[in-house]
Scaffold this motif. Structure first.
Motif, PDB file in Angstrom:
ATOM      1  N   UNK A   1       0.849  -1.195   0.000  1.00  0.00           N
ATOM      2  CA  UNK A   1       0.000   0.000   0.000  1.00  0.00           C
ATOM      3  C   UNK A   1       0.882   1.241   0.000  1.00  0.00           C
ATOM      4  N   UNK A   2       0.604   2.167  -0.890  1.00  0.00           N
ATOM      5  CA  UNK A   2       1.388   3.393  -0.962  1.00  0.00           C
ATOM      6  C   UNK A   2       0.598   4.549  -0.365  1.00  0.00           C
ATOM      7  N   UNK A   3       1.193   5.186   0.621  1.00  0.00           N
ATOM      8  CA  UNK A   3       0.541   6.326   1.272  1.00  0.00           C
ATOM      9  C   UNK A   3       0.834   7.607   0.497  1.00  0.00           C
ATOM     10  N   UNK A   4      -0.216   8.380   0.240  1.00  0.00           N
ATOM     11  CA  UNK A   4      -0.083   9.630  -0.509  1.00  0.00           C
ATOM     12  C   UNK A   4      -0.562  10.782   0.372  1.00  0.00           C
ATOM     13  N   UNK A   5       0.309  11.733   0.643  1.00  0.00           N
ATOM     14  CA  UNK A   5      -0.011  12.846   1.536  1.00  0.00           C
ATOM     15  C   UNK A   5      -0.873  13.891   0.826  1.00  0.00           C
ATOM     16  N   UNK A   6      -1.967  14.300   1.471  1.00  0.00           N
ATOM     17  CA  UNK A   6      -2.825  15.348   0.909  1.00  0.00           C
ATOM     18  C   UNK A   6      -3.229  16.338   1.996  1.00  0.00           C
ATOM     19  N   UNK A   7      -3.332  17.586   1.599  1.00  0.00           N
ATOM     20  CA  UNK A   7      -3.789  18.648   2.510  1.00  0.00           C
ATOM     21  C   UNK A   7      -5.109  19.272   2.046  1.00  0.00           C
ATOM     22  N   UNK A   8      -5.388  19.155   0.752  1.00  0.00           N
ATOM     23  CA  UNK A   8      -6.596  19.753   0.181  1.00  0.00           C
ATOM     24  C   UNK A   8      -7.168  18.828  -0.880  1.00  0.00           C
ATOM     25  N   UNK A   9      -8.397  19.113  -1.306  1.00  0.00           N
ATOM     26  CA  UNK A   9      -8.975  18.339  -2.401  1.00  0.00           C
ATOM     27  C   UNK A   9      -8.154  18.546  -3.676  1.00  0.00           C
ATOM     28  N   UNK A  10      -7.558  19.730  -3.815  1.00  0.00           N
ATOM     29  CA  UNK A  10      -6.697  19.984  -4.966  1.00  0.00           C
ATOM     30  C   UNK A  10      -5.490  19.062  -4.976  1.00  0.00           C
ATOM     31  N   UNK A  11      -4.883  18.849  -3.788  1.00  0.00           N
ATOM     32  CA  UNK A  11      -3.758  17.905  -3.681  1.00  0.00           C
ATOM     33  C   UNK A  11      -4.188  16.509  -4.109  1.00  0.00           C
ATOM     34  N   UNK A  12      -5.379  16.107  -3.654  1.00  0.00           N
ATOM     35  CA  UNK A  12      -5.877  14.761  -3.980  1.00  0.00           C
ATOM     36  C   UNK A  12      -6.101  14.614  -5.483  1.00  0.00           C
TER      37      UNK A  12
ATOM     38  N   UNK B   1       3.407  12.807  -3.518  1.00  0.00           N
ATOM     39  CA  UNK B   1       3.926  13.196  -2.203  1.00  0.00           C
ATOM     40  C   UNK B   1       3.751  12.049  -1.211  1.00  0.00           C
ATOM     41  N   UNK B   2       4.830  11.633  -0.593  1.00  0.00           N
ATOM     42  CA  UNK B   2       4.800  10.455   0.264  1.00  0.00           C
ATOM     43  C   UNK B   2       4.699  10.825   1.740  1.00  0.00           C
ATOM     44  N   UNK B   3       4.101   9.925   2.483  1.00  0.00           N
ATOM     45  CA  UNK B   3       4.098  10.049   3.936  1.00  0.00           C
ATOM     46  C   UNK B   3       5.378   9.431   4.494  1.00  0.00           C
ATOM     47  N   UNK B   4       5.949  10.055   5.497  1.00  0.00           N
ATOM     48  CA  UNK B   4       7.104   9.502   6.202  1.00  0.00           C
ATOM     49  C   UNK B   4       6.801   9.505   7.693  1.00  0.00           C
ATOM     50  N   UNK B   5       7.638   8.870   8.465  1.00  0.00           N
ATOM     51  CA  UNK B   5       7.436   8.830   9.921  1.00  0.00           C
ATOM     52  C   UNK B   5       7.623  10.215  10.557  1.00  0.00           C
ATOM     53  N   UNK B   6       8.092  11.169   9.773  1.00  0.00           N
ATOM     54  CA  UNK B   6       8.224  12.543  10.258  1.00  0.00           C
ATOM     55  C   UNK B   6       7.062  13.414   9.819  1.00  0.00           C
ATOM     56  N   UNK B   7       6.139  12.804   9.006  1.00  0.00           N
ATOM     57  CA  UNK B   7       4.983  13.568   8.563  1.00  0.00           C
ATOM     58  C   UNK B   7       4.822  13.545   7.057  1.00  0.00           C
TER      59      UNK B   7
END
Length: 365
Positions: free
Chosen positions: A332-343, A359-365
């Motif tokens: 599973x690949x985690x994709x970081x999003x902050x807005x619907x535009x990011x998604x 944009x990837x998620x890391x253990x630092x955020x």
């Protein structure tokens, strides 16, 4: 009786006593585990999750799955054996009971709150999706709830449209508290409102309600743990009128965390082509009217549930990234999003195969 036999018997009896104690003694914990995932582009219990009428829609392929967490009920009392089993099970999480249900919360209150949050998330998902598409949405500030025994009880009602406070126009919910707290407790404040019945009748007739009335309330002192201030005992919210009908048909789900995936599903159905390119994308996150994605609870359970159903990508609120990245399910690949535009940008990269840009998620955020 031989000493060896006596020792074994005593040990057996002690073990039985401990097991009985473990079963009988309640512990102050609750359990979270992966819940169902539902494709917002598909059907659930035989009918489409998203039903749009009055506007042209398009066929959407792939998956945009909202995810859930299954939790023990507010009145469930876990025993020690169940708690230990939960701690040892990788796919469940045992947490303090008060984390999920603040002290004094009943099952009925919890269910009601979850239902209200789910309803609000649907409204915000619709607004965010239509705003992203440039489709106008009419909005206004309303009385969301009235506290029993407060100055507003019987004077203001849920659904009343708040036009002004002390003659100052109200543009957003936060304006109401700001204007009320300019008073000292015991002073009068004047609300100019369109009664809920008038507003409902106007909406039904596709007209604009204009008949207002002034309601004078005497403020009282706040009773919460914050700074003492003047209040009238209401919470303000936002209501909307949409240019066409969007129904979200999904029972037995509560809370606000499906907002992002509902918004993406609505956007996909209102635009040609497929947002996912046929890929299996799941995700979570609250969403507000402006399309900002917020954090949710139980992220570790949601990623497990998504991967078990076959998800390849998981749209993850930025504020949940660190927790999710600590134990990401294989494949599973985690994709970081902050807005619907990011998604939407991430989905463009996914369907084009440009996954290196995600944009990837890391253990630092």
């Amino acid at each position: 009786m031989p000493r060896r036999t006596a020792t074994m018997l005593a040990s057996t009896l002690m073990l039985i006593a401990l097991l009985c104690a473990g079963v009988l003694i309640p512990v102050p914990y609750a359990e979270m585990s992966p819940g169902p995932t539902v494709n917002t582009l598909g059907t659930h219990d035989g009918e489409p999750v998203l039903q749009i009428t009055g506007r042209k829609t398009y066929q959407a392929d792939g998956n945009l799955n909202m995810t859930t967490v299954r939790v023990t009920s507010a009145d469930f009392r876990m025993n020690l054996v169940e708690a230990v089993y939960g701690w040892l099970d990788h796919d469940t999480k045992v947490v303090p009971h008060d984390t999920l249900y603040p002290k004094g919360t009943t099952e009925e209150q919890s269910t009601q709150q979850n239902a209200e949050e789910f309803s609000q998330s649907q409204e915000s998902a619709k607004v965010a999706a239509l705003k992203e598409l440039g489709i106008p949405v009419k909005s206004w500030v309303i009385v969301s709830t009235v506290v029993k025994g407060s100055p507003a009880e019987g004077r203001l009602h849920a659904g009343d449209v708040i036009k002004a406070v002390d003659g100052a126009a109200v543009k957003q919910p936060s304006d109401v508290a700001e204007l009320v707290t300019k008073h000292r407790p015991g002073q009068n404040v004047v609300f100019t409102v369109i009664p809920a019945k008038e507003q409902a009748a106007a909406e039904k007739a596709h007209k604009t309600a204009t008949k207002t009335q002034d309601v004078t309330l005497t403020t009282t002192t706040s009773a919460d743990s914050g700074a003492k201030r003047a209040i009238v005992g209401i919470s303000a919210g936002t209501d909307h009128t949409f240019p066409f009908t969007i129904d979200i048909k999904l029972a037995d789900v509560g809370g606000p965390s499906a907002g992002l995936m509902f918004a993406l599903g609505i956007y996909d159905k209102l635009t040609p082509g497929s947002l996912t390119g046929g890929k299996f994308v799941a995700g979570t996150g609250t969403i507000d009217d402006n399309g900002t994605v917020g954090p949710i609870g139980g992220i570790e359970m949601k990623t497990v549930g998504a991967r078990d159903k076959g998800a390849q990508y998981f749209l993850t609120p930025a504020d949940n990234c660190a927790a999710a990245a600590k134990d990401t399910p294989s494949g599973l690949r985690l994709v970081k999003v902050r807005t619907i535009g990011d998604a939407l940008d991430a989905l463009k990269d996914i369907r084009s195969g440009n996954t290196a840009a995600l944009p990837q998620c890391t253990t630092k955020g």
